[in-house]
Motif scaffolding. Structure first.
Motif, mmCIF file in Angstrom:
data_model
loop_
_atom_site.group_PDB
_atom_site.id
_atom_site.type_symbol
_atom_site.label_atom_id
_atom_site.label_comp_id
_atom_site.label_asym_id
_atom_site.label_seq_id
_atom_site.Cartn_x
_atom_site.Cartn_y
_atom_site.Cartn_z
ATOM 1 N N GLU A 184 14.578 2.133 -1.169
ATOM 2 C CA GLU A 184 15.249 2.353 0.111
ATOM 3 C C GLU A 184 14.572 3.464 0.915
ATOM 4 O O GLU A 184 14.827 3.605 2.108
ATOM 5 N N LEU A 185 13.733 4.230 0.250
ATOM 6 C CA LEU A 185 13.020 5.329 0.896
ATOM 7 C C LEU A 185 11.564 4.969 1.196
ATOM 8 O O LEU A 185 11.061 5.244 2.287
ATOM 9 N N VAL A 186 10.888 4.364 0.247
ATOM 10 C CA VAL A 186 9.461 4.057 0.377
ATOM 11 C C VAL A 186 9.272 2.580 0.688
ATOM 12 O O VAL A 186 9.684 1.716 -0.099
ATOM 13 N N GLU A 187 8.663 2.281 1.822
ATOM 14 C CA GLU A 187 8.330 0.901 2.159
ATOM 15 C C GLU A 187 6.939 0.601 1.604
ATOM 16 O O GLU A 187 5.941 1.185 2.043
ATOM 17 N N ASP A 188 6.891 -0.292 0.641
ATOM 18 C CA ASP A 188 5.657 -0.561 -0.083
ATOM 19 C C ASP A 188 4.546 -1.008 0.859
ATOM 20 O O ASP A 188 4.709 -1.944 1.651
ATOM 21 N N GLY A 189 3.414 -0.317 0.777
ATOM 22 C CA GLY A 189 2.262 -0.650 1.587
ATOM 23 C C GLY A 189 2.280 -0.055 2.978
ATOM 24 O O GLY A 189 1.296 -0.153 3.707
ATOM 25 N N VAL A 190 3.402 0.573 3.361
ATOM 26 C CA VAL A 190 3.516 1.154 4.701
ATOM 27 C C VAL A 190 3.604 2.678 4.624
ATOM 28 O O VAL A 190 2.741 3.395 5.115
ATOM 29 N N SER A 191 4.665 3.176 3.990
ATOM 30 C CA SER A 191 4.824 4.632 3.857
ATOM 31 C C SER A 191 4.438 5.119 2.475
ATOM 32 O O SER A 191 4.541 6.309 2.162
ATOM 33 N N GLY A 192 4.004 4.203 1.631
ATOM 34 C CA GLY A 192 3.583 4.557 0.277
ATOM 35 C C GLY A 192 3.405 3.296 -0.543
ATOM 36 O O GLY A 192 3.423 2.184 -0.009
ATOM 37 N N PHE A 193 3.244 3.475 -1.839
ATOM 38 C CA PHE A 193 3.132 2.337 -2.749
ATOM 39 C C PHE A 193 4.266 2.376 -3.758
ATOM 40 O O PHE A 193 4.693 3.452 -4.193
ATOM 41 N N LEU A 194 4.738 1.197 -4.142
ATOM 42 C CA LEU A 194 5.710 1.054 -5.213
ATOM 43 C C LEU A 194 5.086 0.249 -6.346
ATOM 44 O O LEU A 194 4.430 -0.767 -6.106
ATOM 45 N N VAL A 195 5.302 0.725 -7.564
ATOM 46 C CA VAL A 195 4.747 0.053 -8.740
ATOM 47 C C VAL A 195 5.870 -0.151 -9.753
ATOM 48 O O VAL A 195 6.921 0.489 -9.672
ATOM 49 N N PRO A 196 5.668 -1.038 -10.723
ATOM 50 C CA PRO A 196 6.695 -1.229 -11.756
ATOM 51 C C PRO A 196 6.895 0.048 -12.588
ATOM 52 O O PRO A 196 5.980 0.873 -12.722
ATOM 53 N N GLU A 197 8.079 0.192 -13.144
ATOM 54 C CA GLU A 197 8.352 1.325 -14.024
ATOM 55 C C GLU A 197 7.428 1.298 -15.244
ATOM 56 O O GLU A 197 7.079 0.226 -15.742
ATOM 57 N N ARG A 198 7.008 2.480 -15.674
ATOM 58 C CA ARG A 198 6.228 2.673 -16.906
ATOM 59 C C ARG A 198 4.876 1.963 -16.886
ATOM 60 O O ARG A 198 4.287 1.734 -17.937
ATOM 61 N N ASP A 199 4.374 1.640 -15.717
ATOM 62 C CA ASP A 199 3.107 0.902 -15.615
ATOM 63 C C ASP A 199 1.976 1.879 -15.289
ATOM 64 O O ASP A 199 1.677 2.152 -14.126
ATOM 65 N N VAL A 200 1.354 2.396 -16.339
ATOM 66 C CA VAL A 200 0.278 3.385 -16.192
ATOM 67 C C VAL A 200 -0.884 2.801 -15.395
ATOM 68 O O VAL A 200 -1.438 3.457 -14.502
ATOM 69 N N ASP A 201 -1.271 1.577 -15.711
ATOM 70 C CA ASP A 201 -2.406 0.957 -15.033
ATOM 71 C C ASP A 201 -2.135 0.794 -13.537
ATOM 72 O O ASP A 201 -3.027 1.016 -12.704
ATOM 73 N N ALA A 202 -0.908 0.410 -13.189
ATOM 74 C CA ALA A 202 -0.589 0.216 -11.774
ATOM 75 C C ALA A 202 -0.642 1.541 -11.015
ATOM 76 O O ALA A 202 -1.143 1.602 -9.886
ATOM 77 N N ILE A 203 -0.136 2.603 -11.621
ATOM 78 C CA ILE A 203 -0.202 3.919 -10.975
ATOM 79 C C ILE A 203 -1.655 4.333 -10.787
ATOM 80 O O ILE A 203 -2.062 4.778 -9.710
ATOM 81 N N ALA A 204 -2.449 4.164 -11.845
ATOM 82 C CA ALA A 204 -3.870 4.537 -11.772
ATOM 83 C C ALA A 204 -4.581 3.723 -10.693
ATOM 84 O O ALA A 204 -5.391 4.269 -9.925
#
Length: 422
Positions: free
Chosen positions: A352-372
């Motif tokens: 509700e705060l971060v719009e994925d790809g616009v104001s930031g990125f959202l990734v799945p929980e506990r997904d180290v590879d996605a964060i990296a």
């Protein structure tokens, strides 16, 4: 209006949202008293606590002697001393037929002592659901008077419900006058477990956007470690308690993975908690102590200074094993307000705060590879950081400016108490 806050601890560095509301109400000309069980266990104090002399309006619940014999003796003396202030409240607090162990143990009696000198309040605002239950009981006893509002903020509507069952707030939902949540995610959950949708509204936690000033974030794309090094550094930061729900282990492992490709990355983690030793072991195990720092608690100005010199903020929240979940966390709002590119998770109220790809990125929980992967993408596409930073600031300023939200809170209080101004 005269307003009472019932909270767990005050002052608390990790709960600036409560402080922001208290200050906003004072600046609007209202009287605010704060009732807390104890003070935070850190010597650091937010400067506004001193500026507004809030400790002079803070009252702490009476400590209960550990030994029952001493507890009874002291209670007898306290009953004699306080019986004329609120005789019904004192007598009711000893009703073990209705209140069971809390009355037999005398803990309920000791709890109401802090309220006996209080005048009637227009609003009793309980911060977190479990303190709504306490406020309901204190009002029922006659120890405090006023319309009862409870704000659900996170663990009280996630872990607490999982721990004590869906009916834990059944009586509070019936007797409370109004309920607030800091996001739609938790409003929906409260309705699911029995709150009437007509008695609950979303009221976000605000930040002072004037203090968390926007700055354009520029940095040069860093060359990979096997090529010629360059002196520019990417500063990454996370602020949060070092507990499971904050998911900091996963952002740490992601940064370690990024360091295998890019050497000019530094990661600062602000906060304390029971996972500190575990995180420190990971830092030592991967030999990244020169790149990753656990900074402990910092006050607001220290956090602002660190954010001001950073580029990327990570809020890797996860649903903990005990069900605990986060709302749209204020630390993430602060970073967005200052123009940092942010990486959050598909978790709780964060989308509700971060719009994925616009104001930031959202990734799945506990997904180290996605964060990296998202860190690497921002490093290799630095212009994205600038556009995300602008979008983040705009969204926070529009939806989470504490001055606007505090005025909204005053309007809510006036409607609930009947003190409407024409």
């Amino acid at each position: 209006m005269k307003i009472a806050f019932i909270v767990e601890k005050f002052p608390a560095l990790t709960e600036t949202f409560i402080l922001n509301q208290a200050i906003g109400l004072i600046e609007c000309g209202h009287d605010v008293d704060i009732y807390a069980s104890y003070r935070d266990d850190t010597e650091k104090v937010h400067p506004d606590v001193i500026k507004y002399d809030l400790l002079a309006h803070t009252y702490y619940l009476q400590k209960v002697p550990e030994k029952y014999f001493l507890r009874v003796l002291q209670a007898i003396w306290l009953i004699v001393k306080n019986i004329n202030k609120a005789p019904l409240a004192v007598v009711r607090s000893l009703n073990f037929f209705k209140y069971g162990k809390s009355a037999i143990s005398l803990r309920l009696f000791y709890s109401i002592l802090a309220f006996l000198d209080s005048q009637p309040y227009d609003i009793i605002h309980c911060q977190f659901g479990m303190y709504g239950i306490e406020g309901m009981i204190f009002r029922e006893l006659g120890a405090i008077q006023g319309k009862l509002i409870t704000t659900f903020r996170g663990y009280d509507i996630s872990w607490y419900v999982q721990e004590y069952g869906d009916d834990v707030y059944k009586e509070l939902f019936r007797k409370g006058d109004l309920f607030l949540t800091n996001c739609n995610f938790f409003r929906d959950r409260a309705i699911k477990i029995g709150c009437k949708d007509s008695k609950i509204i979303v009221h976000g936690s605000g930040i002072d956007c004037d203090k968390f000033k926007f700055k354009k974030r520029y940095f040069n794309s860093i060359v990979k470690s096997h090529n010629q090094a360059n002196n520019s550094k990417i500063q990454i930061v996370t602020t949060g308690r070092l507990i499971e729900k904050k998911g900091i282990e996963y952002s740490l492992l992601a940064v370690i993975k990024v360091l295998n490709i890019y050497q000019n990355v530094e990661y600062k983690i602000i906060g304390k908690g029971y996972l500190e030793e575990h995180l420190q072991k990971l830092i030592h195990e991967f030999a990244v102590g020169d790149k990753v720092q656990l900074l402990g608690w910092k006050n607001q100005q220290e956090i602002i200074d660190i954010l001001d010199n950073s580029h990327i903020f990570i809020a890797p929240s996860v649903t903990s094993k005990d069900g605990n979940q986060d709302a749209p966390v204020n630390t993430l709002k602060e970073a967005m307000s200052m123009g940092l590119a942010v990486i959050g998770t598909h978790h709780g109220g964060i989308p509700e705060l971060v719009e994925d790809g616009v104001s930031g990125f959202l990734v799945p929980e506990r997904d180290v590879d996605a964060i990296a992967d998202k860190i690497i993408y921002l490093i290799e596409n630095p212009e994205i950081c600038l556009s995300m930073g602008k979008a983040g600031r705009s969204y926070v300023e529009k939806h989470y400016n504490m001055h606007k939200l505090n005025q909204e809170l005053v309007n809510i209080y006036q409607q609930v108490s009947g003190n409407l101004i024409n």
